[in-house]
Scaffold this active site. Structure first.
Site, short mmCIF file in Angstrom:
data_model
loop_
_atom_site.label_atom_id
_atom_site.label_comp_id
_atom_site.label_asym_id
_atom_site.label_seq_id
_atom_site.Cartn_x
_atom_site.Cartn_y
_atom_site.Cartn_z
N SER A 150 0.83 -1.20 0.00
CA SER A 150 0.00 0.00 0.00
C SER A 150 0.87 1.26 0.00
CB SER A 150 -0.96 -0.05 1.18
OG SER A 150 -1.87 0.98 1.09
N ASP B 102 -1.19 1.44 -4.57
CA ASP B 102 -2.11 0.41 -5.08
C ASP B 102 -3.49 0.98 -5.39
OD1 ASP B 102 -2.56 0.65 -2.30
OD2 ASP B 102 -3.49 -1.33 -2.22
N ASP C 9 -5.92 2.43 -3.71
CA ASP C 9 -7.17 2.27 -2.98
C ASP C 9 -7.47 3.51 -2.13
OD1 ASP C 9 -5.19 1.72 -1.13
OD2 ASP C 9 -6.04 -0.17 -0.45
#
Ligand SMILES: O=P(O)(O)OC[C@H]1O[C@H](O)[C@H](O)[C@@H](O)[C@@H]1O
Length: 570
Positions: free
Chosen positions: A152, A310, A312
Site C-alpha cells: 500500500s 495500489d 485504494d
C-alpha cells in the site's frame, strides 16, 4: 531470551547455508555475520500473517518479505483453500494483482506458480493493476480468493501480500487466523510443491476486457453525467498516481466520463518502485501532494487528486477563493462525499428509506451527522475496509439496508458495491464530479466544505502517529496502551471523560480489538490503537465546535495533553 537467541541464530545459519536457498540470499546473509542486531531482527520470528496479510521490508530472513516467505504464505493459503472448500469451489481459482514495488512482479509470479503447483488455478494480469480492480475482478470471475502484492502506502523498502476472499473483501479475522495456522505449520520449505509441466497451464493470463468491465462498473457510479459534460472542458484537474498503479485506470475513467482537462504530474506519472523520491507515498502525508500542488499552481488547476501506490486511497487538495491550495483530510472528503451522494440520490428520488452509511469507529461524526439528518442510518465498524465489505455482503443477503456509501478517515472510500474494498478509481471520479458540481455554482470544494461546517458544526480531527520499530518498539506500544487501559483517566485537558469504550472486551457487537476510545463531556473523543500495518501507535482526536476557532483551540489543547502524556511514558 537465551532460547530466543539460539533460535534466531539457528535459523540464520540454516538460511545462510542450506542449499535450498539461492546463492544471492546466502550471500546477502553472509554479509550480515557481524551484525547480530540485524540477524536478530530478520530471524527472531516469522513475518506475521496478520489481518492485513503480510507486510514487511524486502530482504532475506524469516521476518522479511522475500520469495521464500511469499512461497510459504501461498502454500499456507493453498492448504487452507484445499481443506476448507469443495473441489468445485477450489477450481474457481485465485486472482492475483500487484503494484509497482520492488519485487512485486516476482512475488506475483512466485504466488501464481505455487498455487498452480498446488493444483489451484491462478489468474494474473500482464502488468501492474490496482487493488480495487482486484476486488472487482475476483467477484467478476467468480474466483474463490484474491491476492494483491502491495505494501500500500508504506515506504519503498516494503512490500506486502493482501488476501481477499470470494466476497471481494480482505479476509475476515477468522479466515486470516486459520490461514496463519496453516502457514505456521510449514517448517520445511523443501516440502512446498513447485510448478512443473503438468500444472503450469493453471496460470491464466487476464486480458483487456477485464479492465474494461471494471472501468464500466466505475462509470456507473457517476451521479450527474450531464453536469460533467457541461463543465468537463473548463474544470482543470491535476492528478498524480504517486508513481503507482492509478495512472492508467484513473485517466481513462475521468476522461470517459467527460473530464477533458487532466494534467498528470510528470515526475510521478510512470510506475517507479522508488516513488521518484517520495519517502512516504501516502496521500495522508501532505508532502505526497507537494508536486501535485506545484503542478496545479503552474496550471491554475481547480483540483489536485493523488492516489496511493495500489490506488485504494485518495488525497485531495483544492484551490480556495484566495488562490491558495488547501489539503482536505479523509474525514472531510468522506463527509463531503456523504453529503454529495445523499443529495444526488434525493434529487433523483432514489434515496431509499433503509439507506445506510458505514464508517469506522475512528472516523469523525461529520459524515454521520449529515447522514442522520437525512434519515440515513449510520453503522460503525472496526478499522479495516473489510468490515465495510462484510456489511455490504450482509445487506445483500438480508435486504435489511441499502448501502449508500462507506469510508474510513484514512482516505479510503467506496461509492457503489462493484468492489468490496476502498476504490481510489471510483473515489477520484466522484471527488472530481463533486468538485465540478461546486465549480458550476461558482464555488470551490473548500467553500463547499465551509458551507457544510456552517450547517452541521465545525468538525476537526487529527491523528498522532508514533513510530516505534522492532521488538522494543512493539513492547513500548503495548506499555503505552496498557497505561491508558489501566489508569482510569477522568479528564483530558480539564474536560470530563464521560465514557470509556474498551473494544478489547468485544463491545457494540464488534469483534474484539485493541482499541480504546474516550468520550469527553463536550462531544470530543480520543481513540488509541496500534496500527495493524506499520510499527505505529495511533491516537485519533476529534472535536466539534460552533466556530472554527473553538474547534482549533480544543483540538490543539487535547493534542498538547496527549503529546505530554506520551513524553512521560517514553
Ligand atoms: O492499521 P493501520 O495502519 O491504521 O491501517 C488501517 C488500514 O489497514 C489496511 O490497509 C486496510 O485495508 C484499511 O482499510 C485500513 O484502513
Amino acid at each position: 531470551m537465551e532460547c530466543l537467541m539460539v533460535d534466531y541464530m539457528k535459523k540464520y545459519k540454516e538460511w545462510a547455508t542450506n542449499p535450498y536457498f539461492d546463492e544471492e540470499t546466502k550471500k546477502e546473509l553472509m554479509e550480515l555475520k557481524e551484525n547480530e542486531k540485524e540477524i536478530q531482527d530478520r530471524f527472531y520470528k516469522d513475518l506475521e500473517f496478520g489481518t492485513a496479510g503480510l507486510r514487511g521490508v524486502i530482504s532475506a530472513g524469516t521476518n522479511r518479505m522475500n520469495n521464500y516467505t511469499v512461497r510459504r504464505a501461498t502454500f499456507g493459503l493453498a492448504n487452507y483453500i484445499i481443506k476448507n472448500t469443495t473441489e468445485k469451489e477450489k477450481n474457481r481459482g485465485v486472482v492475483i494483482a500487484h503494484d509497482n514495488r520492488h519485487m512485486s512482479r516476482a512475488f506475483c509470479m512466485e504466488t501464481a506458480n505455487t498455487l498452480a503447483a498446488c493444483g489451484i488455478k491462478a489468474y494474473i494480469f500482464d502488468d501492474l493493476r490496482t487493488t480495487p480492480e482486484l476486488s472487482f475482478a475476483l467477484r467478476n470471475l467468480n474466483a474463490i480468493a484474491g491476492i494483491v502484492i502491495t505494501a500500500s502506502h508504506n515506504p519503498p523498502e516494503y512490500n506486502g501480500y493482501k488476501v481477499y476472499w470470494e466476497d471481494g473483501a480482505q479476509v475476515m479475522p477468522h479466515i486470516a487466523n486459520a490461514i496463519t495456522k496453516e502457514i505456521n505449520s510449514i517448517h520445511d520449505y523443501s516440502q512446498i510443491p513447485t510448478i512443473n509441466e503438468k500444472n503450469k497451464n493453471l496460470v491464466v493470463m487476464l486480458g483487456e476486457d477485464d479492465d474494461s468491465t471494471f472501468i464500466e462498473a466505475v462509470k456507473k457510479q457517476v451521479i450527474r453525467k450531464e453536469l460533467i459534460q457541461e463543465v468537463g472542458k473548463n474544470f482543470k484537474i491535476v492528478f498524480t498516481p504517486l508513481c503507482g498503479t492509478g495512472n492508467v485506470p484513473i485517466r481513462r475513467a475521468l476522461s470517459e466520463v467527460g473530464f477533458e482537462n487532466i494534467i498528470v504530474v510528470k515526475e510521478e506519472e510512470n510506475p517507479d518502485p522508488n516513488f521518484a523520491g517520495i519517502d512516504y507515498p501516502n496521500p495522508e502525508d501532505k508532502r505526497a501532494l507537494d508536486r501535485g500542488i506545484k503542478t496545479a499552481k503552474e496550471n491554475g488547476a481547480d483540483l489536485v487528486v493523488a492516489t496511493d501506490p495500489d490506488c485504494d486511497r485518495v488525497g485531495v487538495a483544492v484551490k480556495a477563493t484566495n488562490g491558495e491550495y488547501v489539503l482536505l483530510t479523509g474525514n472531510q472528503i468522506g463527509g463531503m462525499l456523504t453529503n454529495y451522494i445523499i443529495e444526488g440520490l434525493k434529487e433523483k428520488n432514489e434515496l431509499k428509506e433503509n439507506s445506510a452509511l458505514i464508517k469506522t469507529i475512528v472516523t469523525s461524526e461529520f459524515g454521520a451527522d449529515i447522514a442522520k439528518s437525512n434519515n440515513v442510518d449510520v453503522l460503525n465498524v472496526l478499522t479495516g475496509f473489510k468490515f465495510i465489505g462484510e456489511k455490504i455482503k450482509l445487506f445483500e443477503q438480508t435486504n435489511e439496508k441499502t448501502y449508500v456509501f462507506g469510508y474510513e478517515e484514512s482516505y479510503g472510500y467506496l461509492v457503489g458495491t462493484h468492489a468490496r474494498d476502498k476504490d481510489g478509481v471510483v473515489a477520484s471520479v466522484l471527488i472530481a464530479e463533486m468538485a465540478a458540481f461546486y465549480f458550476s455554482k461558482g464555488l470551490s470544494l473548500y467553500e463547499g466544505l465551509i458551507e457544510l461546517y456552517n450547517k452541521y458544526g465545525f468538525f476537526k480531527e487529527e491523528t498522532i502517529s508514533l513510530t516505534l520499530k522492532g521488538i522494543e518498539g512493539l513492547a513500548k506500544i503495548k506499555d503505552i496502551i496498557s497505561y491508558f487501559r489501566e489508569n482510569k483517566i477522568i479528564s483530558i485537558n480539564d474536560i470530563k471523560v464521560v465514557d470509556i469504550k474498551d473494544y478489547s472486551k468485544g463491545i457494540d457487537d464488534l469483534p474484539k480489538a485493541d482499541v480504546l476510545k474516550y468520550f469527553l463531556e463536550d462531544g470530543s473523543w480520543v481513540a488509541i490503537r496500534p496500527s495493524g500495518t506499520e510499527p505505529k501507535l495511533k491516537f485519533y482526536i476529534a472535536v466539534k465546535g460552533d466556530t472554527e476557532e473553538i474547534s482549533n483551540k480544543n483540538i490543539n489543547e487535547i493534542k498538547t495533553y496527549i503529546d505530554k502524556t506520551i513524553q512521560k511514558l517514553m
